[in-house]
Design a protein around this motif. Structure first.
Motif, short mmCIF file in Angstrom:
data_model
loop_
_atom_site.label_atom_id
_atom_site.label_comp_id
_atom_site.label_asym_id
_atom_site.label_seq_id
_atom_site.Cartn_x
_atom_site.Cartn_y
_atom_site.Cartn_z
N GLU A 50 -4.31 8.10 9.87
CA GLU A 50 -4.45 7.66 11.32
C GLU A 50 -4.27 6.36 11.26
O GLU A 50 -5.00 5.47 10.34
CB GLU A 50 -5.85 7.81 11.78
CG GLU A 50 -6.03 9.47 12.00
CD GLU A 50 -5.55 9.94 13.14
OE1 GLU A 50 -4.98 9.42 13.92
OE2 GLU A 50 -5.09 11.19 12.91
N THR A 51 -3.53 5.63 12.29
CA THR A 51 -3.52 4.15 12.26
C THR A 51 -4.79 3.25 12.30
O THR A 51 -4.73 2.24 11.55
CB THR A 51 -2.39 3.84 13.32
OG1 THR A 51 -1.13 4.61 13.28
CG2 THR A 51 -2.13 2.27 13.31
N THR A 52 -5.52 3.69 12.85
CA THR A 52 -6.86 3.01 13.10
C THR A 52 -7.60 3.06 11.85
O THR A 52 -8.15 1.93 11.58
CB THR A 52 -7.82 3.57 14.47
OG1 THR A 52 -7.92 4.92 14.24
CG2 THR A 52 -7.08 2.96 15.64
N TYR B 199 6.70 5.29 5.40
CA TYR B 199 7.09 5.44 6.65
C TYR B 199 8.71 5.47 6.51
O TYR B 199 9.34 5.20 5.39
CB TYR B 199 6.79 4.00 7.43
CG TYR B 199 7.06 4.14 8.83
CD1 TYR B 199 6.55 5.46 9.73
CD2 TYR B 199 7.71 3.34 9.63
CE1 TYR B 199 6.43 5.62 11.12
CE2 TYR B 199 7.73 3.39 11.02
CZ TYR B 199 7.22 4.62 11.77
OH TYR B 199 7.54 4.78 13.01
N PRO C 122 3.13 6.84 9.83
CA PRO C 122 3.08 6.37 8.80
C PRO C 122 1.87 6.90 8.06
O PRO C 122 0.93 7.48 8.31
CB PRO C 122 2.93 4.78 8.84
CG PRO C 122 1.98 4.55 10.21
CD PRO C 122 2.57 5.60 11.01
N TYR D 112 11.13 -0.52 11.41
CA TYR D 112 10.03 -1.39 11.62
C TYR D 112 8.78 -0.10 12.08
O TYR D 112 7.84 0.14 11.37
CB TYR D 112 10.10 -2.33 12.61
CG TYR D 112 10.90 -3.54 11.98
CD1 TYR D 112 10.74 -4.18 10.97
CD2 TYR D 112 12.26 -3.81 12.63
CE1 TYR D 112 11.28 -5.01 10.51
CE2 TYR D 112 12.87 -4.73 12.08
CZ TYR D 112 12.60 -5.61 11.09
OH TYR D 112 13.26 -6.55 10.37
N GLY D 113 8.80 0.11 13.34
CA GLY D 113 8.12 1.19 14.07
C GLY D 113 6.60 1.04 13.73
O GLY D 113 6.13 -0.23 13.73
N ARG D 114 5.87 1.96 13.66
CA ARG D 114 4.51 2.11 13.77
C ARG D 114 3.99 1.65 12.50
O ARG D 114 2.63 1.15 12.40
CB ARG D 114 4.03 3.76 13.91
CG ARG D 114 4.14 4.24 15.27
CD ARG D 114 3.81 5.59 15.48
NE ARG D 114 2.49 5.88 14.84
CZ ARG D 114 2.37 7.02 14.30
NH1 ARG D 114 3.32 8.00 14.23
NH2 ARG D 114 1.17 7.39 13.60
N ALA D 115 4.42 1.51 11.26
CA ALA D 115 4.20 0.86 10.05
C ALA D 115 4.11 -0.51 10.15
O ALA D 115 3.60 -1.22 9.02
CB ALA D 115 4.90 1.55 8.91
N GLU D 116 5.01 -1.30 10.79
CA GLU D 116 5.19 -2.72 10.77
C GLU D 116 3.95 -3.43 10.82
O GLU D 116 3.71 -4.68 10.23
CB GLU D 116 6.13 -2.98 11.78
CG GLU D 116 6.62 -4.56 11.20
CD GLU D 116 7.23 -4.79 10.02
OE1 GLU D 116 7.44 -5.78 9.69
OE2 GLU D 116 7.73 -3.89 9.42
N SER D 117 2.74 -3.08 11.86
CA SER D 117 1.86 -3.93 11.90
C SER D 117 0.95 -3.67 10.64
O SER D 117 0.11 -4.86 10.21
CB SER D 117 1.06 -3.36 13.15
OG SER D 117 0.81 -1.95 12.88
#
Length: 108
Positions: A79-81, A22, A68, A26-31
């Motif tokens: 895909e994040t999920t 990524y 990411p 932080y953004g979408r990869a932080e979780s």
């Protein structure tokens, strides 16, 4: 890439190599990073600079054109999920546990 401070210790199957790609924000990869760290899954954080992104994107590894990406033992996920599901399975979590947690969270 930089290794996380977390050690391997998940209750599910342990991958040999996990990477998070990524931008250096932080953004979408932080979780995803937080989930990996909280479950003591060792991973490499592989930041891609905004300057390098057009070149890397053009090489074809980023078919959907975004980040990411989570790479587990050579398998690239976009895909994040899908990434969260993969991490959950590494941790030995099942869908029922996750659904119960979601229902609890909604009730708050």
């Amino acid at each position: 890439c930089m290794s996380s401070s977390a050690d391997a210790g998940a209750t599910g199957s342990k991958p040999k190599l996990v990477k998070v790609e990524y931008f250096p924000i932080y953004g979408r990869a932080e979780s995803l990073r937080m989930l990996l760290h909280s479950q003591d899954i060792k991973y490499e954080d592989c930041p891609i600079t905004f300057e390098d992104w057009p070149t890397k994107k053009g090489k074809g590894d980023y078919a959907k054109g975004g980040l990411p990406h989570l790479i587990v033992d050579g398998k690239r996920m976009q895909e994040t999920t899908e990434m969260a599901d993969c991490i959950s399975k590494m941790c030995g979590l099942d869908a029922k546990v996750c659904a119960e947690g979601l229902e609890w969270h909604k009730s708050m």
